[in-house]
Design a protein around this motif. Structure first.
Motif, short mmCIF file in Angstrom:
data_model
loop_
_atom_site.label_atom_id
_atom_site.label_comp_id
_atom_site.label_asym_id
_atom_site.label_seq_id
_atom_site.Cartn_x
_atom_site.Cartn_y
_atom_site.Cartn_z
N GLN A 51 70.15 35.40 28.44
CA GLN A 51 69.04 34.48 27.30
C GLN A 51 70.35 33.49 26.49
O GLN A 51 71.27 34.19 26.18
N PRO A 52 69.99 32.84 26.19
CA PRO A 52 70.52 31.34 25.57
C PRO A 52 70.22 32.34 24.36
O PRO A 52 69.60 32.72 23.81
N CYS B 141 81.73 25.50 26.73
CA CYS B 141 82.12 26.49 27.42
C CYS B 141 81.69 28.56 26.19
O CYS B 141 82.68 28.08 25.25
N ALA B 142 81.04 29.24 26.92
CA ALA B 142 80.88 30.50 26.36
C ALA B 142 80.52 31.32 27.78
O ALA B 142 79.86 30.85 28.23
N THR B 143 81.21 32.44 26.63
CA THR B 143 81.06 33.35 28.25
C THR B 143 80.69 35.11 27.83
O THR B 143 80.85 34.62 26.20
N VAL B 144 79.88 35.37 28.33
CA VAL B 144 79.57 36.88 27.60
C VAL B 144 79.88 37.15 28.75
O VAL B 144 79.66 37.78 30.54
N ASN B 145 80.98 38.45 28.33
CA ASN B 145 81.52 39.29 29.10
C ASN B 145 81.30 40.93 29.50
O ASN B 145 79.56 40.80 29.13
N SER B 146 81.70 41.50 30.22
CA SER B 146 80.97 42.27 31.11
C SER B 146 81.28 43.17 29.92
O SER B 146 80.46 44.30 30.50
N TYR C 166 76.20 41.02 24.32
CA TYR C 166 75.66 40.33 23.99
C TYR C 166 76.46 39.54 23.39
O TYR C 166 76.58 38.13 22.88
N ALA C 167 78.22 39.29 22.96
CA ALA C 167 78.72 38.18 22.19
C ALA C 167 79.11 37.80 23.53
O ALA C 167 79.01 37.53 24.19
N LEU C 168 78.75 36.21 22.08
CA LEU C 168 79.51 34.74 23.41
C LEU C 168 80.39 34.67 22.93
O LEU C 168 81.16 34.92 21.40
N ASN C 169 81.90 34.16 23.98
CA ASN C 169 83.16 33.87 23.51
C ASN C 169 83.36 32.29 23.54
O ASN C 169 83.28 32.16 24.87
N PHE C 170 83.85 31.56 22.71
CA PHE C 170 83.78 30.34 23.03
C PHE C 170 84.86 29.82 22.90
O PHE C 170 86.08 30.27 22.81
#
Lengths: 116, 112
Positions: free
Chosen positions: A103-104, B89-94, B98-102
């Motif tokens: 989800q964004p 760009c941002a990744t959700v790591n495995s 739910y944390a985004l890493n920018f």
């Protein structure tokens, strides 16, 4: 629909003062995130909540920082005492649970904090 | 912690040209997302690509993902002055929920 609402938009205060940043997520969103943006470190996740419960606070810099989410429509990030190195733009974001991590996130316009 | 690294750091083009930004990351991901940030504003989600997808389109945006190289690219076709912004760009790591890493972003300037 109203987006994520943050207040204040700008805050200038002196070192040692308590600072409280506020966030109202999008209605119905289950997740709430607090980020900090600086030129040196970019965007960093501080803490996030799921259904008002803190899930990961490993990004909170130190004990001077605390975050609460007393209900589904409000969260605060508090810094006490504040220091000049806390100067940054603080963003709040929210997202839905449905669909999991695919989800964004929806961001507010941030609070620009300056500690003198 | 920083995960994605964008390249180039800054890009200047003229209206009508295409803009390509690249992103590299380090760990296994669930998905990769691109966001835009206009000056003084919050981030706006542009597009999400899942780890099992290779390419995705949305309007003038095209995103590719190569998990073997741990890299992604964002192509903006027929750019407009209104596309001037920073792109992250941002990744959700495995293993990070739910944390985004920018990444630190690419600053795009589109001149008329």
């Amino acid at each position: 629909d109203a987006g994520v609402i943050q207040s204040p938009r700008h805050e200038v205060t002196e070192m040692g003062q308590e600072v409280t940043l506020r966030c109202k997520p999008i209605s119905g969103h289950d997740y709430l995130f607090w980020y900090r943006q600086t030129m040196m470190r970019g965007l960093e996740l501080l803490i996030y909540f799921n259904n008002n419960v803190p899930i990961d606070d490993s990004g909170m810099p130190e004990d001077r920082f605390s975050a609460k989410m007393p209900n589904a429509s409000f969260s605060t990030l508090k810094i006490q005492p504040s220091e000049p190195r806390d100067s940054a733009v603080y963003f709040c974001a929210s997202s839905l649970r449905q669909g999991g991590s695919n989800q964004p996130q929806h961001f507010g316009d941030g609070t620009r904090l300056s500690i003198l | 912690s920083q995960q994605g690294e964008e390249d180039p750091q800054a890009l200047s083009i003229q209206e009508g040209e295409n803009a390509t930004m690249n992103c590299s990351y380090k760990t296994s991901i669930n998905n990769l997302q691109w966001y835009r940030q206009n000056s003084g504003r919050g981030l706006v989600h542009l597009i999400l690509i899942r780890s099992n997808e290779r390419e995705k389109h949305s309007g003038r945006l095209r995103v590719t993902l190569d998990t073997s190289k741990k890299s992604s690219s964002l192509l903006i076709t027929a750019s407009r002055a209104a596309d001037t912004a920073s792109y992250f760009c941002a990744t959700v790591n495995s293993n990070s929920g739910y944390a985004l890493n920018f990444g630190k972003g690419t600053s795009l300037l589109v001149t008329p």
